[in-house]
Design a protein around this motif. Structure first.
Motif, PDB file in Angstrom:
ATOM      1  N   GLY A 153      82.535  -7.787  85.803  1.00  0.00           N
ATOM      2  CA  GLY A 153      82.364  -9.098  85.192  1.00  0.00           C
ATOM      3  C   GLY A 153      82.978 -10.242  85.968  1.00  0.00           C
ATOM      4  N   THR A 154      83.646  -9.945  87.089  1.00  0.00           N
ATOM      5  CA  THR A 154      84.273 -10.982  87.912  1.00  0.00           C
ATOM      6  C   THR A 154      83.412 -11.258  89.137  1.00  0.00           C
ATOM      7  OG1 THR A 154      86.492 -10.338  87.218  1.00  0.00           O
ATOM      8  CG2 THR A 154      86.326 -11.587  89.256  1.00  0.00           C
ATOM      9  N   VAL A 155      83.162 -12.527  89.397  1.00  0.00           N
ATOM     10  CA  VAL A 155      82.423 -12.915  90.594  1.00  0.00           C
ATOM     11  C   VAL A 155      83.400 -12.973  91.758  1.00  0.00           C
ATOM     12  CG1 VAL A 155      81.038 -14.710  91.682  1.00  0.00           C
ATOM     13  CG2 VAL A 155      80.751 -14.226  89.251  1.00  0.00           C
ATOM     14  N   LEU A 156      83.087 -12.252  92.841  1.00  0.00           N
ATOM     15  CA  LEU A 156      84.007 -12.139  93.973  1.00  0.00           C
ATOM     16  C   LEU A 156      83.489 -12.826  95.234  1.00  0.00           C
ATOM     17  CD1 LEU A 156      85.003  -8.417  93.354  1.00  0.00           C
ATOM     18  CD2 LEU A 156      86.392 -10.448  92.888  1.00  0.00           C
ATOM     19  N   LEU A 157      82.186 -12.900  95.409  1.00  0.00           N
ATOM     20  CA  LEU A 157      81.580 -13.646  96.516  1.00  0.00           C
ATOM     21  C   LEU A 157      80.393 -14.409  95.974  1.00  0.00           C
ATOM     22  CD1 LEU A 157      81.484 -10.981  99.407  1.00  0.00           C
ATOM     23  CD2 LEU A 157      83.034 -12.940  99.246  1.00  0.00           C
ATOM     24  N   THR A 158      80.191 -15.629  96.450  1.00  0.00           N
ATOM     25  CA  THR A 158      79.062 -16.446  96.004  1.00  0.00           C
ATOM     26  C   THR A 158      78.290 -16.977  97.201  1.00  0.00           C
ATOM     27  OG1 THR A 158      80.316 -18.515  96.003  1.00  0.00           O
ATOM     28  CG2 THR A 158      80.338 -17.206  93.971  1.00  0.00           C
ATOM     29  N   ASP A 159      77.099 -17.473  96.906  1.00  0.00           N
ATOM     30  CA  ASP A 159      76.287 -18.158  97.897  1.00  0.00           C
ATOM     31  C   ASP A 159      76.864 -19.548  98.153  1.00  0.00           C
ATOM     32  OD1 ASP A 159      74.051 -18.495  99.594  1.00  0.00           O
ATOM     33  OD2 ASP A 159      72.985 -19.571  98.036  1.00  0.00           O
ATOM     34  N   GLY A 160      76.260 -20.277  99.076  1.00  0.00           N
ATOM     35  CA  GLY A 160      76.781 -21.589  99.436  1.00  0.00           C
ATOM     36  C   GLY A 160      76.556 -22.670  98.406  1.00  0.00           C
ATOM     37  N   GLY A 161      75.670 -22.446  97.419  1.00  0.00           N
ATOM     38  CA  GLY A 161      75.444 -23.445  96.385  1.00  0.00           C
ATOM     39  C   GLY A 161      74.491 -24.540  96.822  1.00  0.00           C
ATOM     40  N   TYR A 162      74.291 -25.503  95.921  1.00  0.00           N
ATOM     41  CA  TYR A 162      73.321 -26.568  96.171  1.00  0.00           C
ATOM     42  C   TYR A 162      73.852 -27.597  97.151  1.00  0.00           C
ATOM     43  CZ  TYR A 162      69.577 -29.859  95.210  1.00  0.00           C
ATOM     44  OH  TYR A 162      68.483 -30.681  95.333  1.00  0.00           O
ATOM     45  N   TRP A 198      90.430 -13.686  95.096  1.00  0.00           N
ATOM     46  CA  TRP A 198      89.851 -13.838  93.761  1.00  0.00           C
ATOM     47  C   TRP A 198      89.592 -15.317  93.529  1.00  0.00           C
ATOM     48  CZ3 TRP A 198      92.727 -16.132  89.468  1.00  0.00           C
ATOM     49  CH2 TRP A 198      91.943 -16.280  88.314  1.00  0.00           C
ATOM     50  N   PRO A 199      88.315 -15.740  93.420  1.00  0.00           N
ATOM     51  CA  PRO A 199      88.032 -17.153  93.119  1.00  0.00           C
ATOM     52  C   PRO A 199      88.307 -17.449  91.647  1.00  0.00           C
ATOM     53  CG  PRO A 199      85.994 -15.924  93.448  1.00  0.00           C
ATOM     54  CD  PRO A 199      87.104 -14.958  93.683  1.00  0.00           C
ATOM     55  N   GLU A 200      89.291 -18.283  91.406  1.00  0.00           N
ATOM     56  CA  GLU A 200      89.715 -18.565  90.032  1.00  0.00           C
ATOM     57  C   GLU A 200      88.608 -19.207  89.209  1.00  0.00           C
ATOM     58  OE1 GLU A 200      93.309 -20.967  87.697  1.00  0.00           O
ATOM     59  OE2 GLU A 200      93.247 -20.869  89.886  1.00  0.00           O
ATOM     60  N   ARG A 201      87.798 -20.021  89.838  1.00  0.00           N
ATOM     61  CA  ARG A 201      86.665 -20.652  89.168  1.00  0.00           C
ATOM     62  C   ARG A 201      85.547 -20.805  90.186  1.00  0.00           C
ATOM     63  NH1 ARG A 201      88.664 -26.958  88.489  1.00  0.00           N
ATOM     64  NH2 ARG A 201      88.871 -27.412  90.707  1.00  0.00           N
ATOM     65  N   ILE A 202      84.325 -20.801  89.693  1.00  0.00           N
ATOM     66  CA  ILE A 202      83.166 -20.925  90.571  1.00  0.00           C
ATOM     67  C   ILE A 202      82.598 -22.330  90.426  1.00  0.00           C
ATOM     68  CG2 ILE A 202      80.950 -19.943  91.240  1.00  0.00           C
ATOM     69  CD1 ILE A 202      83.314 -17.996  91.414  1.00  0.00           C
ATOM     70  N   LYS A 217      79.303 -30.246  89.828  1.00  0.00           N
ATOM     71  CA  LYS A 217      80.502 -30.846  89.215  1.00  0.00           C
ATOM     72  C   LYS A 217      80.999 -30.026  88.016  1.00  0.00           C
ATOM     73  CE  LYS A 217      80.338 -34.297  92.061  1.00  0.00           C
ATOM     74  NZ  LYS A 217      81.316 -34.412  93.154  1.00  0.00           N
ATOM     75  N   GLU A 218      80.423 -28.854  87.803  1.00  0.00           N
ATOM     76  CA  GLU A 218      80.884 -27.971  86.739  1.00  0.00           C
ATOM     77  C   GLU A 218      81.746 -26.867  87.348  1.00  0.00           C
ATOM     78  OE1 GLU A 218      77.455 -26.349  84.827  1.00  0.00           O
ATOM     79  OE2 GLU A 218      76.333 -28.210  85.019  1.00  0.00           O
ATOM     80  N   TYR A 219      82.388 -26.096  86.485  1.00  0.00           N
ATOM     81  CA  TYR A 219      83.200 -24.973  86.952  1.00  0.00           C
ATOM     82  C   TYR A 219      83.005 -23.790  86.022  1.00  0.00           C
ATOM     83  CZ  TYR A 219      85.465 -28.359  89.952  1.00  0.00           C
ATOM     84  OH  TYR A 219      85.702 -29.330  90.900  1.00  0.00           O
ATOM     85  N   TRP A 220      82.594 -22.668  86.614  1.00  0.00           N
ATOM     86  CA  TRP A 220      82.481 -21.432  85.848  1.00  0.00           C
ATOM     87  C   TRP A 220      83.868 -20.797  85.766  1.00  0.00           C
ATOM     88  CZ3 TRP A 220      78.811 -18.779  83.152  1.00  0.00           C
ATOM     89  CH2 TRP A 220      79.088 -17.445  82.849  1.00  0.00           C
ATOM     90  N   PRO A 221      84.375 -20.543  84.567  1.00  0.00           N
ATOM     91  CA  PRO A 221      85.714 -19.930  84.452  1.00  0.00           C
ATOM     92  C   PRO A 221      85.629 -18.437  84.760  1.00  0.00           C
ATOM     93  CG  PRO A 221      84.766 -20.310  82.275  1.00  0.00           C
ATOM     94  CD  PRO A 221      83.781 -20.873  83.259  1.00  0.00           C
TER      95      PRO A 221
END
Length: 794
Positions: free
Chosen positions: A453-462, A588-592, A596-600
């Motif tokens: 349930g934890t996101v550990l790596l993400t794409d570069g985003g918009y 560990w990314p604390e928030r994604i 301008k939003e943040y995924w907890p």
């Protein structure tokens, strides 16, 4: 203008308020999910039990959203009137208009039809062009002449539905009101004003075609066709139809040329609504191109119910469009798997956003209208790693394990189709950082990785930069978890490679393809290839995934096709680093960040990123900005002269683990077994899975053994053998796991024989039938290749 607008708005406000109060007493409580003015919907505690419950949930949520929007419009009109100003029309409100119409179509409740009519008129009245003197007046415009009626209310319109995405729901609402003309009770003057607004707004779209099989060209074309259907007697309706046909031809019944998570869903939604308008809904839904995208959404769904992001995308955006599409698929195909995926995506998205807003109001209203509640839900089962539909258009692989393990590999290039559209966009757009269209330079990248349930790596985003200029490189390759290549010598020699590679922010076309993919019990395995002719190399990314522990081993094998000085960087974006040492980081990314939003982000897992094997490369950690926020990049690189035919390899270990449980012993678990000559033609790996020893053999140079030239098959297993510790085989990929009960688990791709610890575990018999040449050249020792094999030998 004020003198004519104030009485009209005052009358409208009084009538509508009275209507709302009267209807509120008659509407059952179940139909009012939230009181007027509610700021948020309650978070979903559980998935709706079946399709009927899902429909009820969407209906109640939508009623609350539409009522809030309707009441808000009344309040804004009253506030404007109190200040002696006209209401500013808002093009985004078209989503609420269409949602109200769709609610009426589903429920039959008269209030929704009256809200749609009243709110549409309010918006259009606010866009009237005043004659100035209050007298009857004729307005001459490029779209015709309009004369004030007896009440001296001008019908000439200042266009406000100028966004290519808003014209379709605006026209859908008007078409629906025309269908229910008696109940909607629009006056001739009001209809003339609405016609004028459509005519004025659609004229703003004439100057740019922006064509191609992507969201903008398709939706703009759909806007012209919906306008022609809504105002068929308009002076230029025939021209609209020609525009619409020209712009939608590239998309209807075709593949999209986009590779972007936020744009593909609503591109398809507009193809669905357009097919519905044209009476081709069944034909369109049955097309293989249509079903492909339904299956892509369903197959990509993450364990937490959301969609991953890739290309131009944010992983919590555009969810409503995907819900509508999945609902349409499930209802038309009578397949509950799509409905279950829609239910999960809807519930997870509302858990985050707590309310319907913006385009999700419209998209969910389409889902509500399209949902066939008689279709039984079938559980969306996605329990093992798989290719996402195909390796020609989608070019994605998802790796899945128990307990929420998930990763997505994207190897999608610009594609060998849609050339006409791609050439046009490359010439027309000042977007040199993207592959057409909206695709990032993320070929062979791990765009998302999560565990527990934890996101550990993400794409570069918009976007990446708070500056948001076209030149800041926010689509470039160095913002992704992948190999980044450049030509030339860094200066100074031991300088910062990341600064050097960021100097080139252009998209460089590459060609990609899948070599292998398979599930082999203890290990899932893929090999995807990237050919970069501009930089003169071929890169194979090999992914080994152990579902039971969540361990990933990434092997990047690089073959130099053209000699010269080059930089190769193995780039990873952990975001927030908790611990680091020689050749590794724990993160560990604390928030994604989502714009301008943040995924907890939950903290059930952390990630060890380890560069295994020899440290010939230079290893760095650098502070950068990514996804609008400060971030950290972890990378290793080589910068030297490379000869044609030379090979190099990077080995990366990704190990999710419980928070605070990292130990240095983890760094010793994965051991690289190099080949006899250590020339990166082969690579062996030794590690453990729950205490069981595992040996992996990788033939990085797949033509080893191509020595039998006298007869087919041309690979000779005797010269193709490679030894990796106890393992000896001619396979491209192979592994042996020593289970505690003494069993040997084997798996391989493309091999004749496999031996382990001196014992033969697999052996193809001699082949006597495949040879097609002259008898004088028959080789009596030919063995055919087995394409794939998995077995547990007791």
């Amino acid at each position: 203008m004020r003198a004519t607008i104030k009485p009209a708005l005052a009358t409208f406000t009084m009538r509508t308020t009275a209507l709302v109060l009267a209807l509120a007493l008659l509407v059952p409580l179940a139909a009012r999910a939230a009181p007027a003015g509610a700021t948020a919907l309650p978070a979903a505690a559980a998935l709706p039990a079946d399709a009927a419950a899902f429909k009820l949930r969407m209906r109640d949520d939508l009623v609350a959203a539409v009522q809030k929007g309707h009441d808000g419009l009344i309040q804004r009109a009253a506030a404007a009137r109190k200040k002696g100003r006209a209401l500013d029309p808002w093009r985004g409100y078209t989503y609420w208009l269409a949602a109200a119409a769709n609610l009426h179509a589903v429920t039959g409740e008269r209030r929704f039809l009256e809200w749609a009519a009243a709110d549409l008129v309010t918006q259009v009245e606010a866009a009237r062009v005043a004659p100035g003197d209050g007298a009857p007046h004729t307005v001459r415009t490029s779209w015709g002449e309009f004369t004030d009626d007896a009440a001296r209310v001008t019908t000439a319109q200042k266009p406000f539905v100028t966004s290519f995405r808003n014209m379709v729901p605006f026209c859908e609402t008007y078409l629906y009101l025309q269908k229910h003309a008696a109940a909607a009770a629009l006056t001739p003057g009001q209809r003339e004003m609405i016609d004028g607004q459509i005519i004025a707004s659609i004229a703003t779209h004439y100057d740019s075609t922006d064509f191609g099989a992507h969201n903008r060209g398709l939706v703009d074309g759909a806007a012209f066709l919906f306008a022609a259907a809504a105002v068929p007697a308009a002076p230029e309706a025939a021209k609209w139809r020609r525009y619409g046909d020209a712009l939608t031809a590239d998309s209807m019944f075709q593949w999209s040329i986009e590779d972007a998570s936020i744009y593909l869903p609503f591109w398809q939604t507009y193809t669905l609504t357009l097919a519905e308008l044209q009476g081709r809904a069944r034909e369109h839904i049955d097309a293989v191109t249509t079903r492909f995208y339904f299956d892509q959404y369903r197959t990509l769904l993450m364990p937490n119910g959301l969609m991953p992001d890739w290309g131009d995308g944010d992983w919590t955006h555009s969810w409503g469009w995907a819900v509508a599409n999945l609902v349409r698929a499930g209802s038309m195909y009578k397949d509950g798997r799509y409905l279950d995926a829609a239910r999960r995506l809807y519930t997870a998205s509302l858990d985050y956003y707590k309310k319907l807003d913006g385009d999700s109001v419209y998209a969910v209203s389409l889902a509500l209208r399209w949902l066939d509640e008689t279709v039984p839900l079938a559980e969306h089962a996605a329990e093992k790693s798989a290719e996402v539909v195909d390796d020609l258009v989608s070019k994605k692989i998802t790796f899945r394990g128990p307990n929420g393990g998930y990763a997505m590999l994207n190897y999608r290039d610009e594609g060998p189709y849609g050339r006409f559209s791609r050439d046009y966009l490359n010439a027309q757009l000042n977007a040199f950082q993207e592959k057409p269209h909206h695709g990032h330079s993320d070929e062979n990248a791990i765009d998302l990785l999560m565990a527990g349930g934890t996101v550990l790596l993400t794409d570069g985003g918009y976007r990446h930069s708070t500056v948001q200029t076209w030149e800041d490189g926010w689509r470039a390759d160095y913002y992704h978890n992948k190999i980044v290549a450049r030509t030339g010598q860094m200066m100074p020699y031991e300088g910062d490679a990341f600064d050097y590679i960021t100097k080139d922010r252009s998209y460089h076309p590459v060609r990609t393809e899948k070599i292998h993919f398979g599930n082999f019990g203890s290990l899932d395995y893929s090999r995807t290839r990237l050919v970069d002719r501009g930089r003169g190399y071929t890169g194979d990314r090999i992914v080994l995934f152990a579902p039971e522990t969540g361990l990933y081993i990434i092997v990047d094998s690089i073959l130099i096709d053209e000699p010269g000085v080059k930089v190769f960087a193995n780039v990873w974006h952990p975001g927030n680093i908790l611990k680091q040492g020689e050749g590794y980081v724990v993160s560990w990314p604390e928030r994604i960040p989502i714009r301008k939003e943040y995924w907890p982000n939950s903290h059930t897992q952390e990630l060890l990123i380890q560069f295994a094997g020899k440290f010939d490369s230079v290893i760095r950690v650098k502070e950068i900005e990514r996804r609008f926020n400060p971030s950290k990049v972890f990378y290793q690189y080589l910068n030297t002269y490379f000869f044609k035919g030379q090979r190099l390899a990077f080995v990366t270990v990704l190990r999710p683990h419980n928070p605070g449980t990292f130990t240095p012993a983890m760094l010793e678990d994965v051991r690289v077994i190099t080949g006899e000559h250590d020339d990166n033609r082969t690579l062996g790996l030794a590690f453990t899975l729950n205490g069981d020893p595992v040996t992996v053999g990788l033939k990085l140079d797949r033509i080893i053994g191509l020595t039998n030239l006298r007869g087919r098959p041309m690979f000779d297993w005797r010269t193709g053998f490679v030894t990796y510790g106890k393992l000896r085989t001619d396979s491209d990929f192979s592994f042996v796991r020593e289970h505690k009960d003494g069993a040997r688990e084997i798996g391989f791709f493309y091999g004749c024989e496999l031996h382990y610890d001196g014992k033969t575990l697999f052996d193809m018999p001699l082949n006597k039938h495949m040879y097609q040449g002259a008898d004088d050249f028959r080789n009596p020792l030919i063995k055919d290749k087995m394409p794939r094999w998995h077995e547990i030998i007791k």
